[in-house]
Design a protein around this motif. Structure first.
Motif, mmCIF file in Angstrom:
data_model
loop_
_atom_site.group_PDB
_atom_site.id
_atom_site.type_symbol
_atom_site.label_atom_id
_atom_site.label_comp_id
_atom_site.label_asym_id
_atom_site.label_seq_id
_atom_site.Cartn_x
_atom_site.Cartn_y
_atom_site.Cartn_z
ATOM 1 N N LEU A 117 0.827 -1.211 0.000
ATOM 2 C CA LEU A 117 0.000 0.000 0.000
ATOM 3 C C LEU A 117 0.861 1.261 0.000
ATOM 4 O O LEU A 117 0.643 2.191 -0.791
ATOM 5 C CB LEU A 117 -0.920 0.013 1.224
ATOM 6 N N LEU A 118 1.853 1.296 0.893
ATOM 7 C CA LEU A 118 2.690 2.489 1.028
ATOM 8 C C LEU A 118 3.570 2.712 -0.197
ATOM 9 O O LEU A 118 3.708 3.842 -0.683
ATOM 10 C CB LEU A 118 3.552 2.383 2.287
ATOM 11 N N LEU A 119 4.161 1.649 -0.701
ATOM 12 C CA LEU A 119 5.035 1.789 -1.872
ATOM 13 C C LEU A 119 4.236 2.178 -3.113
ATOM 14 O O LEU A 119 4.691 3.006 -3.917
ATOM 15 C CB LEU A 119 5.803 0.484 -2.113
ATOM 16 N N THR A 120 3.051 1.620 -3.275
ATOM 17 C CA THR A 120 2.197 2.003 -4.404
ATOM 18 C C THR A 120 1.866 3.484 -4.327
ATOM 19 O O THR A 120 1.944 4.210 -5.331
ATOM 20 C CB THR A 120 0.905 1.157 -4.421
ATOM 21 N N HIS A 121 1.517 3.957 -3.137
ATOM 22 C CA HIS A 121 1.203 5.378 -2.976
ATOM 23 C C HIS A 121 2.437 6.239 -3.252
ATOM 24 O O HIS A 121 2.346 7.262 -3.934
ATOM 25 C CB HIS A 121 0.668 5.646 -1.570
ATOM 26 N N ALA A 122 3.579 5.810 -2.732
ATOM 27 C CA ALA A 122 4.812 6.601 -2.909
ATOM 28 C C ALA A 122 5.202 6.712 -4.376
ATOM 29 O O ALA A 122 5.487 7.810 -4.876
ATOM 30 C CB ALA A 122 5.954 5.980 -2.107
ATOM 31 N N PHE A 123 5.233 5.589 -5.079
ATOM 32 C CA PHE A 123 5.712 5.613 -6.455
ATOM 33 C C PHE A 123 4.645 6.043 -7.459
ATOM 34 O O PHE A 123 4.961 6.712 -8.445
ATOM 35 C CB PHE A 123 6.254 4.233 -6.847
ATOM 36 N N GLU A 124 3.376 5.701 -7.216
ATOM 37 C CA GLU A 124 2.347 5.948 -8.224
ATOM 38 C C GLU A 124 1.524 7.203 -7.971
ATOM 39 O O GLU A 124 0.962 7.760 -8.915
ATOM 40 C CB GLU A 124 1.449 4.716 -8.343
ATOM 41 N N SER A 125 1.441 7.662 -6.723
ATOM 42 C CA SER A 125 0.702 8.902 -6.439
ATOM 43 C C SER A 125 1.647 10.063 -6.146
ATOM 44 O O SER A 125 1.489 11.151 -6.690
ATOM 45 C CB SER A 125 -0.255 8.706 -5.263
ATOM 46 N N LEU A 126 2.646 9.824 -5.289
ATOM 47 C CA LEU A 126 3.599 10.891 -4.944
ATOM 48 C C LEU A 126 4.710 11.027 -5.983
ATOM 49 O O LEU A 126 5.428 12.021 -5.983
ATOM 50 C CB LEU A 126 4.224 10.611 -3.570
ATOM 51 N N GLU A 127 4.837 10.030 -6.857
ATOM 52 C CA GLU A 127 5.877 10.004 -7.888
ATOM 53 C C GLU A 127 7.280 10.124 -7.300
ATOM 54 O O GLU A 127 8.156 10.813 -7.823
ATOM 55 C CB GLU A 127 5.628 11.079 -8.955
ATOM 56 N N ALA A 128 7.487 9.426 -6.193
ATOM 57 C CA ALA A 128 8.809 9.385 -5.572
ATOM 58 C C ALA A 128 9.785 8.679 -6.511
ATOM 59 O O ALA A 128 9.404 7.780 -7.267
ATOM 60 C CB ALA A 128 8.741 8.635 -4.239
ATOM 61 N N ILE A 129 11.055 9.102 -6.453
ATOM 62 C CA ILE A 129 12.081 8.418 -7.247
ATOM 63 C C ILE A 129 12.818 7.379 -6.409
ATOM 64 O O ILE A 129 13.481 6.505 -6.957
ATOM 65 C CB ILE A 129 13.074 9.409 -7.885
ATOM 66 N N ALA A 130 12.701 7.486 -5.077
ATOM 67 C CA ALA A 130 13.326 6.510 -4.192
ATOM 68 C C ALA A 130 12.593 6.479 -2.865
ATOM 69 O O ALA A 130 12.148 7.516 -2.367
ATOM 70 C CB ALA A 130 14.799 6.851 -3.962
ATOM 71 N N VAL A 131 12.468 5.276 -2.321
ATOM 72 C CA VAL A 131 11.877 5.080 -0.997
ATOM 73 C C VAL A 131 12.922 4.372 -0.141
ATOM 74 O O VAL A 131 13.431 3.315 -0.525
ATOM 75 C CB VAL A 131 10.582 4.247 -1.057
ATOM 76 N N GLU A 132 13.241 4.973 1.009
ATOM 77 C CA GLU A 132 14.246 4.423 1.915
ATOM 78 C C GLU A 132 13.592 3.669 3.070
ATOM 79 O O GLU A 132 12.459 3.951 3.450
ATOM 80 C CB GLU A 132 15.091 5.542 2.544
ATOM 81 N N PHE A 133 14.371 2.753 3.628
ATOM 82 C CA PHE A 133 14.030 2.061 4.866
ATOM 83 C C PHE A 133 15.291 2.094 5.721
ATOM 84 O O PHE A 133 16.392 1.858 5.207
ATOM 85 C CB PHE A 133 13.644 0.598 4.610
ATOM 86 N N ARG A 134 15.150 2.385 7.004
ATOM 87 C CA ARG A 134 16.295 2.428 7.907
ATOM 88 C C ARG A 134 15.980 1.624 9.153
ATOM 89 O O ARG A 134 14.855 1.661 9.644
ATOM 90 C CB ARG A 134 16.637 3.871 8.294
ATOM 91 N N THR A 135 16.979 0.937 9.667
ATOM 92 C CA THR A 135 16.768 0.160 10.876
ATOM 93 C C THR A 135 18.075 0.024 11.641
ATOM 94 O O THR A 135 19.157 0.230 11.095
ATOM 95 C CB THR A 135 16.180 -1.235 10.546
ATOM 96 N N ASN A 136 17.936 -0.306 12.913
ATOM 97 C CA ASN A 136 19.092 -0.510 13.773
ATOM 98 C C ASN A 136 19.873 -1.742 13.303
ATOM 99 O O ASN A 136 19.284 -2.766 12.943
ATOM 100 C CB ASN A 136 18.611 -0.720 15.220
ATOM 101 N N TRP A 137 21.192 -1.646 13.315
ATOM 102 C CA TRP A 137 22.057 -2.757 12.941
ATOM 103 C C TRP A 137 21.676 -4.042 13.686
ATOM 104 O O TRP A 137 21.713 -5.138 13.140
ATOM 105 C CB TRP A 137 23.514 -2.381 13.237
ATOM 106 N N HIS A 138 21.277 -3.919 14.941
ATOM 107 C CA HIS A 138 20.974 -5.089 15.769
ATOM 108 C C HIS A 138 19.562 -5.643 15.553
ATOM 109 O O HIS A 138 19.231 -6.690 16.109
ATOM 110 C CB HIS A 138 21.165 -4.746 17.254
ATOM 111 N N ASN A 139 18.749 -4.951 14.770
ATOM 112 C CA ASN A 139 17.380 -5.415 14.528
ATOM 113 C C ASN A 139 17.388 -6.350 13.309
ATOM 114 O O ASN A 139 16.986 -5.983 12.209
ATOM 115 C CB ASN A 139 16.437 -4.227 14.323
ATOM 116 N N HIS A 140 17.847 -7.566 13.531
ATOM 117 C CA HIS A 140 18.023 -8.523 12.434
ATOM 118 C C HIS A 140 16.696 -8.899 11.787
ATOM 119 O O HIS A 140 16.640 -9.102 10.566
ATOM 120 C CB HIS A 140 18.772 -9.756 12.934
ATOM 121 N N ALA A 141 15.630 -8.992 12.574
ATOM 122 C CA ALA A 141 14.316 -9.329 12.007
ATOM 123 C C ALA A 141 13.861 -8.243 11.046
ATOM 124 O O ALA A 141 13.347 -8.539 9.955
ATOM 125 C CB ALA A 141 13.293 -9.523 13.119
ATOM 126 N N SER A 142 14.052 -6.987 11.417
ATOM 127 C CA SER A 142 13.666 -5.873 10.552
ATOM 128 C C SER A 142 14.509 -5.850 9.279
ATOM 129 O O SER A 142 13.992 -5.638 8.180
ATOM 130 C CB SER A 142 13.810 -4.549 11.305
#
Length: 196
Positions: A117-142
């Motif tokens: 849902l979020l990526l579709t909105h970002a790329f197809e409605s907001l026309e983003a050129i890149a979507v980032e994700f950030r997480t703690n080095w120790h959050n292996h599940a994430s």
């Protein structure tokens, strides 16, 4: 303003703009798994929920973020939160972050549906050129969950943020770019079909 309040909906999940009225429901959601105890995430507790929501709404007012609550359509219960954040309107980049779900919804189709849902909105409605994700080095599940989406690791920001205990957080940065979106979308849609 790049962001406008919007509700996003899939077969099982609905994303609704976060308001202060969601405080109690969010606390109930964090109680499922006592998520605030995870030291490497920023999941709110009953003590921190008002500040958590206030900060999110301040960032929304500045055009930097668009925070949501995640609702399970079958039960109509709030089961987590996620948001667009760190928006860079000039360069059409945005991050998806502050994502967490009640323990009983982890390892279900919930995260895949939300990200689609979020990526579709970002790329197809907001026309983003890149979507980032950030997480703690120790959050292996994430980190594993982000990689499963089809995001590629850009790098690690060493000593990126100060931690409450006086230490430092190394942040792992991933991204999906607009030229990758159609294949990522097809992959996520395929994964969801396997749940049904």
């Amino acid at each position: 303003m790049w962001f406008k309040d919007v509700e996003l909906e899939s077969e099982n999940i609905k994303l609704v703009p976060l308001t202060m009225e969601h405080a109690d429901a969010l606390v109930n959601a964090t109680n499922d798994g006592e998520l605030w105890k995870l030291w490497f995430t920023s999941v709110p507790s009953a003590k921190t929920i008002n500040d958590y929501i206030s900060t999110a709404l301040e960032h929304r007012a500045k055009g930097l973020s668009l925070p949501f609550v995640v609702i399970d359509k079958a039960s109509a219960e709030v089961i987590g939160s996620t948001r667009f954040c760190n928006a860079d309107v000039v360069n059409q980049r945005v991050e998806i972050g502050y994502t967490w779900y009640s323990k009983s919804y982890q390892k279900t189709s919930c995260n895949t549906e939300c990200k689609l849902l979020l990526l579709t909105h970002a790329f197809e409605s907001l026309e983003a050129i890149a979507v980032e994700f950030r997480t703690n080095w120790h959050n292996h599940a994430s980190r594993a969950a982000i990689a499963r989406l089809g995001a590629k690791q850009d790098g690690v920001l060493r000593n990126h943020q100060k931690m409450p205990n006086g230490g430092y957080r190394d942040t792992v940065v991933f991204s999906i770019i607009n030229t990758e979106w159609l294949s990522v979308k097809e992959n996520l849609t395929f994964k969801l079909s396997m749940y049904n």
